[in-house]
Design a protein around this motif. Structure first.
Motif, mmCIF file in Angstrom:
data_model
loop_
_atom_site.group_PDB
_atom_site.id
_atom_site.type_symbol
_atom_site.label_atom_id
_atom_site.label_comp_id
_atom_site.label_asym_id
_atom_site.label_seq_id
_atom_site.Cartn_x
_atom_site.Cartn_y
_atom_site.Cartn_z
ATOM 1 N N ALA A 98 0.757 -1.381 -0.185
ATOM 2 C CA ALA A 98 -0.079 0.172 0.040
ATOM 3 C C ALA A 98 0.752 1.101 0.071
ATOM 4 N N ALA A 99 1.751 1.094 0.868
ATOM 5 C CA ALA A 99 2.842 2.338 1.166
ATOM 6 C C ALA A 99 3.498 2.848 -0.294
ATOM 7 N N LEU A 100 3.982 1.651 -0.905
ATOM 8 C CA LEU A 100 4.666 1.779 -2.429
ATOM 9 C C LEU A 100 3.751 1.979 -3.461
ATOM 10 N N ASP A 101 2.278 1.912 -3.311
ATOM 11 C CA ASP A 101 1.391 2.166 -4.358
ATOM 12 C C ASP A 101 1.524 0.857 -5.232
ATOM 13 N N LEU A 102 1.692 -0.334 -4.877
ATOM 14 C CA LEU A 102 1.816 -1.564 -5.487
ATOM 15 C C LEU A 102 0.476 -2.559 -5.270
ATOM 16 N N LEU A 103 -0.452 -2.140 -4.607
ATOM 17 C CA LEU A 103 -1.471 -2.944 -4.267
ATOM 18 C C LEU A 103 -2.377 -2.960 -5.719
ATOM 19 N N ASN A 104 -2.808 -4.143 -6.169
ATOM 20 C CA ASN A 104 -3.809 -4.160 -7.316
ATOM 21 C C ASN A 104 -2.840 -3.804 -8.372
ATOM 22 N N THR A 105 -1.334 -4.311 -8.525
ATOM 23 C CA THR A 105 -0.775 -4.389 -9.714
ATOM 24 C C THR A 105 -0.084 -5.840 -9.876
ATOM 25 N N ARG A 106 0.165 -6.012 -11.261
ATOM 26 C CA ARG A 106 0.716 -7.215 -11.493
ATOM 27 C C ARG A 106 2.123 -7.442 -11.039
ATOM 28 N N PHE A 107 2.990 -6.210 -11.159
ATOM 29 C CA PHE A 107 4.063 -6.214 -10.337
ATOM 30 C C PHE A 107 4.195 -6.358 -9.233
ATOM 31 N N GLY A 108 3.400 -5.667 -8.244
ATOM 32 C CA GLY A 108 3.519 -5.945 -6.836
ATOM 33 C C GLY A 108 3.286 -7.358 -6.493
ATOM 34 N N LEU A 109 2.197 -7.986 -7.166
ATOM 35 C CA LEU A 109 1.605 -9.465 -6.713
ATOM 36 C C LEU A 109 2.878 -10.289 -7.176
ATOM 37 N N ALA A 110 3.629 -10.019 -8.304
ATOM 38 C CA ALA A 110 4.708 -10.844 -8.722
ATOM 39 C C ALA A 110 5.773 -10.767 -7.718
ATOM 40 N N VAL A 111 6.170 -9.558 -7.204
ATOM 41 C CA VAL A 111 7.225 -9.551 -6.239
ATOM 42 C C VAL A 111 6.930 -10.379 -5.067
ATOM 43 N N VAL A 112 5.618 -10.277 -4.639
ATOM 44 C CA VAL A 112 5.166 -11.177 -3.515
ATOM 45 C C VAL A 112 5.340 -12.599 -3.955
ATOM 46 N N TYR A 113 5.036 -12.995 -5.072
ATOM 47 C CA TYR A 113 5.195 -14.640 -5.269
ATOM 48 C C TYR A 113 6.698 -14.783 -5.082
ATOM 49 N N LEU A 114 7.878 -13.951 -5.376
ATOM 50 C CA LEU A 114 9.040 -14.427 -4.990
ATOM 51 C C LEU A 114 9.402 -14.888 -3.750
ATOM 52 N N THR A 115 8.406 -14.491 -2.781
ATOM 53 C CA THR A 115 8.677 -15.152 -1.435
ATOM 54 C C THR A 115 8.336 -16.600 -1.523
ATOM 55 N N ILE A 116 7.525 -17.025 -2.362
ATOM 56 C CA ILE A 116 7.383 -18.411 -2.527
ATOM 57 C C ILE A 116 8.376 -19.084 -3.298
ATOM 58 N N LEU A 117 8.541 -18.381 -4.530
ATOM 59 C CA LEU A 117 9.182 -19.260 -5.834
ATOM 60 C C LEU A 117 10.777 -19.227 -5.525
ATOM 61 N N ALA A 118 11.322 -18.281 -4.949
ATOM 62 C CA ALA A 118 12.739 -18.239 -5.020
ATOM 63 C C ALA A 118 13.273 -19.120 -4.021
ATOM 64 N N PRO A 119 13.110 -19.395 -2.631
ATOM 65 C CA PRO A 119 13.444 -20.213 -2.029
ATOM 66 C C PRO A 119 13.448 -21.874 -2.483
ATOM 67 N N PHE A 120 12.127 -22.070 -3.170
ATOM 68 C CA PHE A 120 11.897 -23.281 -3.817
ATOM 69 C C PHE A 120 12.898 -23.655 -5.020
ATOM 70 N N THR A 121 13.139 -22.529 -6.039
ATOM 71 C CA THR A 121 14.037 -22.880 -7.276
ATOM 72 C C THR A 121 15.402 -22.845 -6.608
ATOM 73 N N ALA A 122 15.783 -22.195 -5.586
ATOM 74 C CA ALA A 122 17.162 -22.254 -5.225
ATOM 75 C C ALA A 122 17.491 -23.372 -4.586
ATOM 76 N N TRP A 123 16.708 -24.179 -3.685
ATOM 77 C CA TRP A 123 16.844 -25.416 -3.434
ATOM 78 C C TRP A 123 16.941 -26.471 -4.465
#
Lengths: 294, 281, 410
Positions: free
Chosen positions: B135-160
């Motif tokens: 909300a503070a970065l004005d990224l709610l309801n944007t594809r980019f914002g959601l993609a950044v959040v998805y990194l929290t799920i994907l990155a650890p998994f792909t790294a492993w």
């Protein structure tokens, strides 16, 4: 393992991931911790430090303990079901018969189905008036009268577990199948020559090879099941009479519907703690298993 | 293979048939519902096969007229494709070097536990601050914002996953390259990446499917067709406010098609990825 | 973004903003799927607006009612959230306290003030201010299947809830239907609406001096009636997982003699294209209780408001004015009745639905409010659980309501 990278270079390579993890995982987590000691609201005012008040209220709340119990039952039963079904299916598909490869290919389907679509599909199947399950059971004479599968607290959780297990048993089956292929042919042959019966062969020859991979699968699935949200949200939203309201649903309600970010945060941390303890316990078990205790 | 008795053979084939039905019946029913008329779907006793196949819902849901069910679902599909793609690419970009470092240096090995540990964090434990941050970065309801959040799920998994994929690649060539004076990025780009292409492909596929499947964050962080993903669109349809079960089923078929096709076509890759970590330990 | 750039460009070049080629505004509006105007109706109304205002584009977002509140609240953090939101009569208190909606008291013209039914205004008011325009004026009516009543030898639909039970028993005993009554008692706001209807019939109240009062008197009698109806078998047991659309499906499939539902069901259940009971649908105001009330009704109205985060409050308001205007509402009066008093005398509105209008005149006048409190969502969650636990026999109605009175959240 011999390293080909100097520590400095290794850290440099890891830098991007570490930065991202700190900013989108580390910081939010610490902030959740902070929020859990406040009465912050999701939007707007609030945010006074209230000490352990949120936790105190949480542990005194029936809703919390009930959700905890429901989540545990969901996780334990669905994972057990997936394990048993998965191993049985793997043993079946390890046999040599015509059509085996097609069946193995089909196994990937439920796993690839998006969770939300799976939930929608089963919600339609369980529909009390026009659902396929009622029609099937009635027309085949197994049941006298239509039942309200998702409307009855006695069956709603079980219905959710079945839907979850159907989607996830293939994962266990595929992992077990790979493990079965790792059992040396010679050992199996020797057991047959020794005249061991089928059960003894499974218990003493096959199972030790399966144990490790199954444990890993079990850890992953239990953690997933403990965090469950999607399937319940789509199928029952926690009803009837909150009989399927798991911890994650409760956090959603508290933090987002009621906008009490502070107390929602404390609840979220309790879930995290529970999942961590579970994982630690599992890892200890895996270590012991790897130490040849089976 | 040992000799089998007739009884065992019968048992085997019966079990196999049962398994096939168990897997296929729900899929078949979803599809049949999508082409059955509304009258068929609410008849008692239930009609298992439509009197006449009705494909009209597929037309309805692919109709792009603004503000229709079709436009809503199609824009949600597009959002899902894009968000999953951005998140997957970003996850690979950071986890390829990480996976290599984890595989080749003992100094950073302990952080593998940390990376995997983040997998245990339930999304609800991060959701509130992430919401406030977006909300503070004005990224709610944007594809980019959601993609950044998805990194929290994907990155650890792909790294492993990548770490276990890099492990079997022999180290000798890297040492030789280092002796020849190759720079770090050259070694990675010219030597390692081509050898690791299959495992990177596997990681990408998994990441994509994970992102496609995500629901919780999308529910919280998107509000309309500018970013809403297909999982949220499906949940909205299934919420008990759409009278036509067939339309819900059709939307389900459309949303399931991409991952299920992926699954069937790339199943070798998927199965090797699924079993890598667990079987090899 | 685009409009901002155009704005800067026009300032630099000194051109006036009023030129028609410039400044396309996009409004994002949040509506609910079903249980009043259909999505097609909302789309058509919106198309008429954009046709008249070619410089404004409106994106419509439909979510289930269950998601409406959370979506609105969650989009608050977003600088690019909704401009116009549909809100239920129970939310202005919370939205006003949390600064979700713009105070539009000053935008309301004398014509609106005098033309709209006084009861409709309560939908958008809190603390003496108005937070939008009423749009859906609705209450729950008692629908009945004329055919089944005739077969059972029942001449008149019930006047009291006790009579409803008797008639349902008669229908059940004659073997016409196993479960003659269907309700929407899923763990959702829908159940609260049915419950509130009964509370109003029994003369109960939710809050007295800001404290829960539903656990005794009329509030308790209302739940006891529901449980009794459920246990005696006259109520469809699946009611406990039904929302309004499920009720409609069961009723229009001819599987219920009585149903409690919103206005929209009347014309849909009378539509032969999707209903098996077209032409046999009767509707009356929900019944009363002997010696207490003659009819009962819940205020289930909804309004349209402008969010505080909207960048285009003026365009948003003109959209709301269009959607709530008398011509628009009269043209789409089949699924939701107008908020304008004089519409009810307009033959164009009443034609073909005289029975519904007659029921509305009685029902709308008797509308009973759900409590106006910023903590409504939690109170409702607690009541939903109370209703379900009582229906399922996990607690007596008195116990269940006493628990709910203690609070809904953690």
């Amino acid at each position: 393992m011999n390293g080909t990278l100097t520590p400095l270079r290794a850290w440099l390579l890891m830098l991007p991931l570490l930065v991202i993890m700190l900013s989108v995982i580390g910081w939010p987590f610490v902030d959740t911790l902070r929020l859990s000691f406040t009465d912050a609201r999701l939007v707007g005012t609030g945010g006074e430090y209230v000490g352990l008040e949120n936790y105190r209220r949480l542990f005194a709340s029936d809703a919390f303990w009930r959700a905890f119990r429901i989540t545990t039952v969901f996780a334990v039963v669905s994972v057990l079901l997936e394990m048993v079904l998965g191993v049985l299916v793997a043993l079946l598909l390890f046999q040599d018969f015509r059509g085996r490869n097609i069946l193995r290919a089909l196994l990937i389907l439920p796993w690839a189905l998006p969770t939300v679509v799976n939930a929608l599909l089963w919600r339609l199947i369980y529909n009390p008036e026009y659902g396929a399950l009622n029609a099937l059971l009635l027309q085949s004479g197994l049941m006298e009268e239509y039942r309200s599968w998702l409307g009855d607290p006695g069956s709603a959780l079980a219905a959710l577990i079945v839907a979850d297990a159907w989607k996830n048993f293939p994962l266990v089956a595929l992992i077990s199948l790979a493990a079965l292929h790792a059992v040396p042919q010679a050992i199996r042959a020797a057991a047959i020559v020794d005249g061991a019966n089928a059960f003894a062969r499974f218990r003493y020859v096959i199972l030790p090879y399966l144990a490790g991979p199954l444990m890993v699968a079990m850890v992953l699935r239990t953690i997933e099941a403990f965090k469950v949200f999607d399937i319940i949200w789509v199928m029952t939203r926690g009803g009837p009479a909150n009989s399927t309201r798991t911890l994650s649903i409760l956090v959603y309600q508290e933090a987002f519907s009621f906008q009490r970010a502070g107390s929602g945060a404390s609840l979220a941390l309790i879930i995290t703690l529970a999942v961590t303890l579970l994982a630690v316990a599992y890892v200890a078990m895996i270590r012991r298993a790897a130490g040849g205790k089976f | 293979m040992e000799q089998r008795s007739l009884g065992f053979s019968v048992f085997l084939y019966a079990s196999a048939l049962l398994l096939a039905v168990l897997i296929l019946a729900p899929f078949a029913w979803l599809f049949i519902m999508s082409i059955s008329s509304t009258t068929d779907l609410i008849s008692k006793p239930l009609r298992w096969w439509p009197a006449q196949a009705d494909w009209s819902r597929y037309r309805v849901l692919t109709d792009l007229t603004p503000n229709t069910h079709g436009a809503a679902l199609m824009s949600a599909l597009k959002n899902s494709v894009l968000v999953a793609a951005i998140a997957t690419l970003a996850a690979l970009a950071v986890s390829v070097p990480t996976g290599w470092a984890l595989s080749r240096s003992r100094a950073v090995n302990w952080s593998l536990g940390l990376v995997i540990g983040t997998y245990m964090l339930p999304p609800v434990a991060l959701a509130v601050p992430l919401y406030m941050g977006l909300a503070a970065l004005d990224l709610l309801n944007t594809r980019f914002g959601l993609a950044v959040v998805y990194l929290t799920i994907l990155a650890p998994f792909t790294a492993w996953l990548l770490k276990s994929g890099f492990d079997p690649i022999p180290r000798d060539i890297e040492l030789a390259a280092a002796i020849d004076g190759a720079r770090l990025d050259q070694t990675l780009r010219i030597l390692i990446l081509p050898l690791a292409a299959p495992v990177i492909g596997t990681a990408a596929l998994f990441a994509y499917l994970l992102a496609w499947d995500e629901f919780f964050y999308a529910l919280l962080f998107t509000s309309d067709q500018r970013a809403k993903t297909v999982t949220v669109a499906i949940a909205d349809l299934a919420g008990g406010r759409v009278a036509d079960y067939g339309l819900i089923a059709t939307a389900g078929v459309i949303a399931a098609l991409p991952p299920v096709l992926f699954g069937l076509l790339m199943q070798r890759t998927l199965i090797s990825g699924l079993t890598t970590g667990s079987v090899k330990g | 973004m685009k409009s901002k750039r155009i704005l800067i460009a026009s300032l630099l070049t000194g051109t006036a903003l009023a030129q028609p080629v410039l400044a396309e505004t996009t409004l994002n509006a949040l509506f609910m799927a079903q249980a009043a105007y259909s999505e097609a109706d909302v789309r058509a109304m919106t198309d008429a607006f954009t046709a008249a205002n070619p410089d404004i584009k409106v994106n419509l977002e439909f979510v289930p009612y269950e998601g409406l509140h959370d979506k609105t609240v969650l989009s608050q953090g977003s600088g690019s959230g909704y401009d116009v939101v549909l809100f239920d009569v129970i939310w202005p208190a919370e939205y006003a306290e949390n600064n979700v909606l713009v105070d539009v008291t000053d935008r309301i013209t004398p014509e609106m003030q005098s033309g709209v039914l006084p009861g409709a205004w309560t939908t958008v008011e809190y603390g003496g201010k108005r937070y939008g325009m009423p749009w859906i004026l609705d209450t729950k009516y008692l629908f009945y299947n004329k055919d089944i009543l005739a077969q059972a030898g029942i001449a008149e639909p019930p006047k009291t809830w006790a009579e409803l039970t008797e008639q349902a028993k008669a229908i059940k005993d004659k073997g016409l239907l196993e479960h003659p009554i269907v309700w929407s008692w899923a763990q959702a706001e829908a159940a609260i609406c049915d419950y509130t209807t009964l509370v109003s019939a029994y003369g109960g109240s939710f809050l007295v001096d800001g404290k829960p009062a539903f656990q005794a008197d009329g509030g308790l009698s209302a739940l006891e009636y529901m449980v009794e109806s459920y246990n005696s078998g006259v109520t469809n047991p699946n009611s406990k997982e039904y929302l309004e659309e499920d009720v409609r499906r069961v009723f229009q499939n001819g599987e219920a003699a009585f149903a409690l539902n919103w206005t929209y069901m009347y014309n849909l259940a009378n539509n032969p294209a999707e209903s098996k009971v077209a032409g046999k649908v009767g509707v009356v105001a929900a019944p009363g209780v002997d010696g207490v009330s003659t009819v009962s009704a819940v205020n289930g109205s909804m309004g349209l408001g402008i969010t505080t985060t909207s960048q285009h409050p003026d365009e948003a308001w003109s959209y709301i004015v269009h959607m709530t205007s008398q011509p628009t509402q009269n043209a789409y009066a089949k699924l939701s009745l107008p908020i304008w008093a004089s519409s009810y005398e307009d033959p164009a509105v009443t034609a073909g639905q005289e029975e519904l209008i007659a029921a509305a005149k009685v029902g709308l006048a008797a509308m009973y409010p759900r409590p106006t409190t910023p903590g409504y969502q939690e109170m409702s969650a607690g009541l939903q659980q109370a209703i379900q636990t009582a229906l399922l026999g996990q607690a007596t109605p008195a116990e269940a309501l006493a628990t709910a009175a203690e609070g809904g959240g953690l």
